[in-house]
Design an enzyme around this catalytic site. Structure first.
Site, PDB file in Angstrom:
ATOM      1  N   HIS A  69      12.406  67.740 -74.576  1.00  5.21           N
ATOM      2  CA  HIS A  69      11.567  67.125 -74.009  1.00  5.21           C
ATOM      3  C   HIS A  69      12.035  66.031 -73.306  1.00  5.21           C
ATOM      4  O   HIS A  69      13.392  65.772 -73.467  1.00  5.21           O
ATOM      5  CB  HIS A  69      10.219  66.641 -75.007  1.00  5.21           C
ATOM      6  CG  HIS A  69      10.722  65.569 -75.738  1.00  5.21           C
ATOM      7  ND1 HIS A  69      11.807  65.832 -76.870  1.00  5.21           N
ATOM      8  CD2 HIS A  69      10.498  64.343 -76.035  1.00  5.21           C
ATOM      9  CE1 HIS A  69      11.745  64.798 -77.649  1.00  5.21           C
ATOM     10  NE2 HIS A  69      11.012  63.763 -77.314  1.00  5.21           N
TER      11      HIS A  69
ATOM     12  N   ASP B  14      15.743  59.443 -75.247  1.00  2.00           N
ATOM     13  CA  ASP B  14      16.735  59.866 -76.270  1.00  2.00           C
ATOM     14  C   ASP B  14      17.121  61.392 -76.430  1.00  2.00           C
ATOM     15  O   ASP B  14      17.804  61.637 -77.517  1.00  2.00           O
ATOM     16  CB  ASP B  14      16.145  59.331 -77.733  1.00  2.00           C
ATOM     17  CG  ASP B  14      15.060  59.546 -78.155  1.00  2.00           C
ATOM     18  OD1 ASP B  14      14.104  60.229 -77.152  1.00  2.00           O
ATOM     19  OD2 ASP B  14      14.584  59.465 -79.476  1.00  2.00           O
TER      20      ASP B  14
ATOM     21  N   HIS C 155       3.700  66.536 -79.492  1.00  2.00           N
ATOM     22  CA  HIS C 155       4.608  65.204 -79.252  1.00  2.00           C
ATOM     23  C   HIS C 155       3.728  64.229 -78.187  1.00  2.00           C
ATOM     24  O   HIS C 155       2.758  64.985 -77.815  1.00  2.00           O
ATOM     25  CB  HIS C 155       5.966  65.519 -79.125  1.00  2.00           C
ATOM     26  CG  HIS C 155       6.863  64.256 -79.098  1.00  2.00           C
ATOM     27  ND1 HIS C 155       6.673  63.353 -80.168  1.00  2.00           N
ATOM     28  CD2 HIS C 155       7.659  63.825 -78.411  1.00  2.00           C
ATOM     29  CE1 HIS C 155       7.791  62.362 -79.953  1.00  2.00           C
ATOM     30  NE2 HIS C 155       8.238  62.764 -78.923  1.00  2.00           N
TER      31      HIS C 155
ATOM     32  N   ASP D 208      10.768  66.567 -80.977  1.00  2.00           N
ATOM     33  CA  ASP D 208      10.159  65.780 -81.916  1.00  2.00           C
ATOM     34  C   ASP D 208       8.797  66.361 -82.096  1.00  2.00           C
ATOM     35  O   ASP D 208       8.145  67.003 -81.174  1.00  2.00           O
ATOM     36  CB  ASP D 208       9.986  64.392 -81.369  1.00  2.00           C
ATOM     37  CG  ASP D 208      11.465  63.800 -81.022  1.00  2.00           C
ATOM     38  OD1 ASP D 208      12.254  64.237 -81.301  1.00  2.00           O
ATOM     39  OD2 ASP D 208      11.323  62.725 -80.449  1.00  2.00           O
TER      40      ASP D 208
ATOM     41  N   HIS E 253      16.615  62.898 -86.935  1.00  2.00           N
ATOM     42  CA  HIS E 253      15.744  61.907 -86.029  1.00  2.00           C
ATOM     43  C   HIS E 253      15.150  60.837 -86.760  1.00  2.00           C
ATOM     44  O   HIS E 253      14.134  60.759 -86.785  1.00  2.00           O
ATOM     45  CB  HIS E 253      14.660  62.792 -85.261  1.00  2.00           C
ATOM     46  CG  HIS E 253      14.212  62.336 -84.055  1.00  2.00           C
ATOM     47  ND1 HIS E 253      13.121  61.410 -84.179  1.00  2.00           N
ATOM     48  CD2 HIS E 253      14.453  62.470 -82.628  1.00  2.00           C
ATOM     49  CE1 HIS E 253      12.944  60.803 -82.853  1.00  2.00           C
ATOM     50  NE2 HIS E 253      13.794  61.443 -82.014  1.00  2.00           N
TER      51      HIS E 253
END
Ligand SMILES: [Zn+2]
EC number: 3.1.26.11
Length: 303
Positions: free
Chosen positions: A60, A64, A140, A210, A268
């Site tokens: 995505h 980060d 997410h 994520d 993560h």
């Protein structure tokens, strides 16, 4: 199959922790998964050959997970790359990267091929004779995909010693390798299965970051060999998951358990925690086989 963790912490890069990036070595491919800031430095540090990276998968467009990409693409150019580079990521990634290159008047001298993703269903994004890669739609704050890397079943291998024992002439070996039965000196048929060895069990790797806890991914990653699942929070911060669209280590373990994974790797981590050991402890209450990702850590799953 071998996994090198280049970075596995949430949010900002810090002195000893890097944002998400990892290299999966599978059937002679070096797949780069996510490319947080500092990824090229980490690649150098852990001696990953830049020239072997031909496919980059971006989950995505949060910084980060992809702010290292313009720098890496630019370095490839400076190193005189001429091979194609394939980038798989959310729609918009092409626009973002080409704007960087355009403003800096630094077009690549190698083919840069974008595979933009926008489907909410799992789709096949890469396939060759030995491996497939499918997306794992995640939930997410922005459009996000995990990736499911799967080895194809290898052909059975001829057991020469056994074939000789059965009195099968070597002129038949090529046919037996192709799946045909053998014939001994007396004309009796020897089934292919008796003359060949089982191929190794195909391995698979699922990268899921994520995301919130999402059971919809279970059919896609079912029976996965190794599941990397984000665990941004410990149980004490579970109330933050819904708002931030992240998971706890216990939720990651529940997914591993329900998917019948052989191994769960956590990563993560929110940088609010002093030590990551508690993530493992909490996950193990739900699922027994848990490892902690950490920057520079290498997981070797064998051939
Ligand atoms: Zn994110």
């Amino acid at each position: 199959m071998k996994l090198t963790i280049l970075g596995c912490y949430a949010a900002t890069p810090r002195t000893f922790t890097n944002p998400t990036s990892q290299v999966l070595e599978i059937k002679n491919h070096l797949f780069l998964i996510d490319c947080g800031e500092g990824t090229q430095v980490q690649l150098r540090k852990y001696k990953v050959k830049f020239s072997r990276i031909n496919h980059i998968f971006i989950s995505h467009l949060h910084g980060d997970h992809f702010f290292g990409l313009p720098g890496l693409i630019s370095t490839f150019r400076l190193l005189g790359r001429d091979k194609e580079l394939h980038i798989y990521g959310p729609k918009g990634i092409k626009q973002a990267i080409t704007l960087f290159l355009k403003l800096g008047d630094s077009w690549t001298n190698y083919p840069l091929i974008f595979h933009e993703l926008e489907s909410k269903e799992s789709e096949l994004v890469f396939e060759d004779e030995k491996v497939t890669v499918r997306t794992v739609p995640l939930i997410h704050r922005v459009y996000t995909n995990g990736f499911f890397f799967e080895e194809k079943e290898a052909p059975r291998t001829l057991d020469i010693a056994i074939a000789r024992k059965f009195g099968v002439d070597k002129s038949q070996f090529n046919n037996i390798k192709k799946g045909m039965d053998g014939v001994d000196a007396s004309g009796k048929t020897i089934p292919n299965k008796k003359l060949t060895l089982d191929p190794p069990e195909p391995k698979s790797y699922a990268f899921c970051s994520d995301t919130v806890y999402n059971e919809a991914i279970l059919p896609i990653i079912k029976d996965v060999t190794v599941l990397y699942h984000e665990s941004t929070f410990l149980d004490s911060e579970e109330h933050l998951c819904e708002k931030t669209k992240h998971s706890t280590s216990k939720q990651a373990a529940q997914i591993a358990k329900k998917a019948n994974a052989s191994l769960l790797i956590l990563g993560h981590y929110s940088t609010r925690y002093k030590s990551i050991e508690l993530f493992k402890k909490e996950a193990k209450e739900v699922f027994p086989v848990v490892e902690l990702a950490d920057d520079g850590k290498v997981f070797d799953f064998g051939n």
